[in-house]
Write a protein that holds these residues in place. Structure first.
Motif, PDB file in Angstrom:
ATOM      1  N   ASN A   8       0.863  -1.185   0.000  1.00  0.00           N
ATOM      2  CA  ASN A   8       0.000   0.000   0.000  1.00  0.00           C
ATOM      3  C   ASN A   8       0.896   1.231   0.000  1.00  0.00           C
ATOM      4  O   ASN A   8       1.778   1.361   0.857  1.00  0.00           O
ATOM      5  CB  ASN A   8      -0.877   0.030   1.255  1.00  0.00           C
ATOM      6  CG  ASN A   8      -1.836  -1.139   1.307  1.00  0.00           C
ATOM      7  OD1 ASN A   8      -2.873  -1.137   0.670  1.00  0.00           O
ATOM      8  ND2 ASN A   8      -1.456  -2.168   2.050  1.00  0.00           N
ATOM      9  N   ILE A   9       0.646   2.134  -0.943  1.00  0.00           N
ATOM     10  CA  ILE A   9       1.415   3.383  -0.972  1.00  0.00           C
ATOM     11  C   ILE A   9       0.452   4.554  -1.136  1.00  0.00           C
ATOM     12  O   ILE A   9      -0.681   4.390  -1.597  1.00  0.00           O
ATOM     13  CB  ILE A   9       2.479   3.412  -2.093  1.00  0.00           C
ATOM     14  CG1 ILE A   9       1.831   3.371  -3.483  1.00  0.00           C
ATOM     15  CG2 ILE A   9       3.470   2.263  -1.932  1.00  0.00           C
ATOM     16  CD1 ILE A   9       2.835   3.539  -4.629  1.00  0.00           C
ATOM     17  N   SER A  10       0.938   5.724  -0.768  1.00  0.00           N
ATOM     18  CA  SER A  10       0.144   6.939  -0.958  1.00  0.00           C
ATOM     19  C   SER A  10       0.341   7.449  -2.385  1.00  0.00           C
ATOM     20  O   SER A  10       1.233   6.994  -3.113  1.00  0.00           O
ATOM     21  CB  SER A  10       0.586   8.009   0.043  1.00  0.00           C
ATOM     22  OG  SER A  10       1.938   8.356  -0.189  1.00  0.00           O
ATOM     23  N   LEU A  11      -0.477   8.410  -2.781  1.00  0.00           N
ATOM     24  CA  LEU A  11      -0.372   8.966  -4.134  1.00  0.00           C
ATOM     25  C   LEU A  11       0.991   9.611  -4.349  1.00  0.00           C
ATOM     26  O   LEU A  11       1.503   9.640  -5.474  1.00  0.00           O
ATOM     27  CB  LEU A  11      -1.501   9.994  -4.340  1.00  0.00           C
ATOM     28  CG  LEU A  11      -1.701  10.565  -5.739  1.00  0.00           C
ATOM     29  CD1 LEU A  11      -1.911   9.472  -6.775  1.00  0.00           C
ATOM     30  CD2 LEU A  11      -2.881  11.536  -5.747  1.00  0.00           C
ATOM     31  N   THR A  16       5.614   4.112   3.934  1.00  0.00           N
ATOM     32  CA  THR A  16       5.656   4.162   5.395  1.00  0.00           C
ATOM     33  C   THR A  16       5.112   5.514   5.832  1.00  0.00           C
ATOM     34  O   THR A  16       5.066   6.466   5.054  1.00  0.00           O
ATOM     35  CB  THR A  16       7.093   4.031   5.948  1.00  0.00           C
ATOM     36  OG1 THR A  16       7.861   5.166   5.524  1.00  0.00           O
ATOM     37  CG2 THR A  16       7.764   2.760   5.473  1.00  0.00           C
ATOM     38  N   THR A  17       4.740   5.593   7.067  1.00  0.00           N
ATOM     39  CA  THR A  17       4.206   6.829   7.623  1.00  0.00           C
ATOM     40  C   THR A  17       5.163   7.349   8.693  1.00  0.00           C
ATOM     41  O   THR A  17       6.074   6.632   9.120  1.00  0.00           O
ATOM     42  CB  THR A  17       2.812   6.595   8.217  1.00  0.00           C
ATOM     43  OG1 THR A  17       2.899   5.537   9.185  1.00  0.00           O
ATOM     44  CG2 THR A  17       1.833   6.197   7.122  1.00  0.00           C
ATOM     45  N   THR A  18       4.948   8.588   9.107  1.00  0.00           N
ATOM     46  CA  THR A  18       5.926   9.221  10.002  1.00  0.00           C
ATOM     47  C   THR A  18       5.287   9.803  11.259  1.00  0.00           C
ATOM     48  O   THR A  18       5.933  10.562  11.983  1.00  0.00           O
ATOM     49  CB  THR A  18       6.667  10.358   9.264  1.00  0.00           C
ATOM     50  OG1 THR A  18       5.710  11.260   8.726  1.00  0.00           O
ATOM     51  CG2 THR A  18       7.537   9.819   8.148  1.00  0.00           C
ATOM     52  N   LEU A  33      -3.886   4.980   5.248  1.00  0.00           N
ATOM     53  CA  LEU A  33      -3.235   4.384   4.082  1.00  0.00           C
ATOM     54  C   LEU A  33      -3.822   3.013   3.748  1.00  0.00           C
ATOM     55  O   LEU A  33      -3.995   2.683   2.574  1.00  0.00           O
ATOM     56  CB  LEU A  33      -1.721   4.275   4.349  1.00  0.00           C
ATOM     57  CG  LEU A  33      -0.855   3.810   3.183  1.00  0.00           C
ATOM     58  CD1 LEU A  33      -0.881   4.837   2.052  1.00  0.00           C
ATOM     59  CD2 LEU A  33       0.582   3.581   3.636  1.00  0.00           C
ATOM     60  N   VAL A  34      -4.121   2.226   4.764  1.00  0.00           N
ATOM     61  CA  VAL A  34      -4.552   0.849   4.519  1.00  0.00           C
ATOM     62  C   VAL A  34      -6.044   0.647   4.777  1.00  0.00           C
ATOM     63  O   VAL A  34      -6.528  -0.491   4.775  1.00  0.00           O
ATOM     64  CB  VAL A  34      -3.731  -0.155   5.369  1.00  0.00           C
ATOM     65  CG1 VAL A  34      -2.250  -0.036   5.026  1.00  0.00           C
ATOM     66  CG2 VAL A  34      -3.950   0.066   6.859  1.00  0.00           C
ATOM     67  N   ILE A 176      -4.144   9.776  -1.107  1.00  0.00           N
ATOM     68  CA  ILE A 176      -3.829  10.751  -0.061  1.00  0.00           C
ATOM     69  C   ILE A 176      -2.357  11.121  -0.207  1.00  0.00           C
ATOM     70  O   ILE A 176      -1.573  10.361  -0.771  1.00  0.00           O
ATOM     71  CB  ILE A 176      -4.092  10.205   1.366  1.00  0.00           C
ATOM     72  CG1 ILE A 176      -3.217   8.985   1.662  1.00  0.00           C
ATOM     73  CG2 ILE A 176      -5.573   9.848   1.522  1.00  0.00           C
ATOM     74  CD1 ILE A 176      -3.332   8.467   3.091  1.00  0.00           C
ATOM     75  N   LEU A 177      -1.994  12.313   0.282  1.00  0.00           N
ATOM     76  CA  LEU A 177      -0.608  12.773   0.206  1.00  0.00           C
ATOM     77  C   LEU A 177      -0.031  12.797   1.614  1.00  0.00           C
ATOM     78  O   LEU A 177      -0.493  13.553   2.472  1.00  0.00           O
ATOM     79  CB  LEU A 177      -0.554  14.172  -0.437  1.00  0.00           C
ATOM     80  CG  LEU A 177      -1.111  14.243  -1.856  1.00  0.00           C
ATOM     81  CD1 LEU A 177      -1.062  15.681  -2.382  1.00  0.00           C
ATOM     82  CD2 LEU A 177      -0.348  13.337  -2.803  1.00  0.00           C
ATOM     83  N   LEU A 178       0.972  11.968   1.851  1.00  0.00           N
ATOM     84  CA  LEU A 178       1.560  11.858   3.188  1.00  0.00           C
ATOM     85  C   LEU A 178       2.709  12.837   3.393  1.00  0.00           C
ATOM     86  O   LEU A 178       3.000  13.231   4.517  1.00  0.00           O
ATOM     87  CB  LEU A 178       2.048  10.426   3.440  1.00  0.00           C
ATOM     88  CG  LEU A 178       0.929   9.393   3.562  1.00  0.00           C
ATOM     89  CD1 LEU A 178       1.521   7.981   3.670  1.00  0.00           C
ATOM     90  CD2 LEU A 178       0.036   9.682   4.770  1.00  0.00           C
ATOM     91  N   GLY A 179       3.399  13.205   2.327  1.00  0.00           N
ATOM     92  CA  GLY A 179       4.422  14.253   2.427  1.00  0.00           C
ATOM     93  C   GLY A 179       5.781  13.788   2.911  1.00  0.00           C
ATOM     94  O   GLY A 179       6.781  14.444   2.645  1.00  0.00           O
ATOM     95  N   SER A 180       5.834  12.675   3.659  1.00  0.00           N
ATOM     96  CA  SER A 180       7.135  12.170   4.114  1.00  0.00           C
ATOM     97  C   SER A 180       7.010  10.695   4.441  1.00  0.00           C
ATOM     98  O   SER A 180       5.910  10.164   4.566  1.00  0.00           O
ATOM     99  CB  SER A 180       7.627  12.956   5.336  1.00  0.00           C
ATOM    100  OG  SER A 180       6.698  12.851   6.396  1.00  0.00           O
ATOM    101  N   GLY A 181       8.147  10.047   4.589  1.00  0.00           N
ATOM    102  CA  GLY A 181       8.183   8.607   4.811  1.00  0.00           C
ATOM    103  C   GLY A 181       9.223   7.990   3.906  1.00  0.00           C
ATOM    104  O   GLY A 181      10.116   8.683   3.409  1.00  0.00           O
ATOM    105  N   ILE A 182       9.110   6.682   3.691  1.00  0.00           N
ATOM    106  CA  ILE A 182      10.021   6.001   2.768  1.00  0.00           C
ATOM    107  C   ILE A 182       9.273   5.768   1.462  1.00  0.00           C
ATOM    108  O   ILE A 182       8.175   5.206   1.448  1.00  0.00           O
ATOM    109  CB  ILE A 182      10.517   4.661   3.352  1.00  0.00           C
ATOM    110  CG1 ILE A 182      11.286   4.921   4.654  1.00  0.00           C
ATOM    111  CG2 ILE A 182      11.409   3.931   2.348  1.00  0.00           C
ATOM    112  CD1 ILE A 182      11.715   3.646   5.368  1.00  0.00           C
ATOM    113  N   ARG A 183       9.870   6.224   0.373  1.00  0.00           N
ATOM    114  CA  ARG A 183       9.250   6.076  -0.942  1.00  0.00           C
ATOM    115  C   ARG A 183       9.536   4.695  -1.519  1.00  0.00           C
ATOM    116  O   ARG A 183      10.668   4.225  -1.494  1.00  0.00           O
ATOM    117  CB  ARG A 183       9.815   7.116  -1.909  1.00  0.00           C
ATOM    118  CG  ARG A 183       9.349   8.532  -1.670  1.00  0.00           C
ATOM    119  CD  ARG A 183       9.710   9.380  -2.890  1.00  0.00           C
ATOM    120  NE  ARG A 183       9.130  10.707  -2.778  1.00  0.00           N
ATOM    121  CZ  ARG A 183       9.742  11.750  -2.227  1.00  0.00           C
ATOM    122  NH1 ARG A 183      10.963  11.605  -1.733  1.00  0.00           N
ATOM    123  NH2 ARG A 183       9.140  12.915  -2.172  1.00  0.00           N
TER     124      ARG A 183
END
Lengths: 213, 213
Positions: A8-11, A16-18, A33-34, A176-183
């Motif tokens: 599962n990834i964001s747009l 991952t989330t932060t 996200l999930v 959704i746009l998470l803005g940070s994390g691991i791509r």
């Protein structure tokens, strides 16, 4: 017998989330996200042991059901197992309760191996400190005729994608746009050239993209 | 009367490519990124002045037609106009030939303004060195009852998105991984909370995602 990934990834590409805290180790972004996946009938039954038959039954559930079909072994990184959150707990057995949903041998990549843990329902966690290629050999051998899933996290998945070892990659993109994390996608330029890529949108708004050899 | 954005991005979120050379100022990645769009009947007619009626007519063409409908003024950055490639050419009139497809006033953001250029077909380029908000005021005034498009590039689009000035954002996601360039989504965490987000996949494999207020 294939090597598979489902993530599962964001747009904006984050897997991952932060916003995690010690009290809320997944954070609330992870739930967003999930959410479509955890709302499926299959997830509720397989992971939450909810036999009421409730949950969604559309496109997302089709992918959730496929997630668990035909997998004979799983590989995951230390972070996904939870070692980064609970490095000093010798009793830590992962996030998935007494009866994890895997029901197959799970190989956990870690630099601090510990004895195998056998759980109810058929899951055995093996802790291994070898190269991704060597772990894959062991997992393929354990899986027999079935598939091996690279479960995550994204860094482990990228290692296997970069090495050309993944036959099928399915990403569920949450808009959704998470803005940070691991791509997930970093340093994978041109990956599509080795695959046929298809896309499908779900009732939930999730975009399912599949790379197949 | 709305402020609109339409952009082509790769699956890894890049709205620009990095393989341009002086001889090939778009590079070959750009062609791959926009191939489904430039293959549409609408693009061929509107941009290439090809009146043969050839080109695709499916989902991608629906979006291509919508691209040109109801727009009364356009805003673009200096890079999109070509000033970064041809900074010293006082005769430079953009990439779009003698009869550009816009057919409306186009406001080009630049720190080195020059006199207006009036082109065949109704396009006039205005070169402006003011804030994004002030340019938008001028463009809205020029557009009358019609919409204003923020044409690009991605940095300009992000400025308008961050400022909350965009009513409708349409991205056409091409399922290729470019690996480098300028990302559309950087620093836009939570953008979706102000919009309703829908997705649709085209016959070409392109994923069309639309944010609407």
């Amino acid at each position: 017998m294939a090597v598979r990934v489902d993530l599962n990834i964001s747009l904006d590409g984050f897997a991952t989330t932060t916003d995690a805290t010690p009290e809320n180790p997944f954070g609330s972004d992870w739930g967003r996200l999930v959410e479509a996946y955890t709302s499926t009938r299959t997830f509720r039954e397989r992971v939450l042991h909810d036999t009421s038959g409730e949950g969604t039954s559309g496109v997302d559930d089709k992918y959730a059901a496929a997630y668990f079909e035909g997998v004979g072994a799983e590989i995951m990184g230390a972070g996904m197992f939870g070692f980064h959150n609970f490095p000093d707990d010798p009793e830590w057995k992962g996030w998935w309760g007494d009866e994890p949903p895997f029901r197959v041998p799970v190989f956990v990549l870690t630099h601090t191996p510990r004895p195998d843990i056998t759980m109810a329902g058929g899951t055995t966690f093996h802790f291994v400190d070898t190269s991704p290629e060597e772990v894959l050999e062991r997992a393929l051998s354990a899986a027999g005729e079935k598939d091996v899933r690279i479960g995550g996290g994204p860094t482990v998945v990228r290692d296997y994608l970069s090495a050309g070892l993944v036959d099928r990659l399915h990403v569920a993109i949450t808009p959704i746009l998470l803005g940070s994390g691991i791509r997930l996608w970093d340093d994978l330029r041109g990956l599509e050239s080795e695959y046929t890529v298809t896309s499908e949108t779900a009732e939930s708004g999730i975009i399912h993209v599949t790379f197949r050899r």
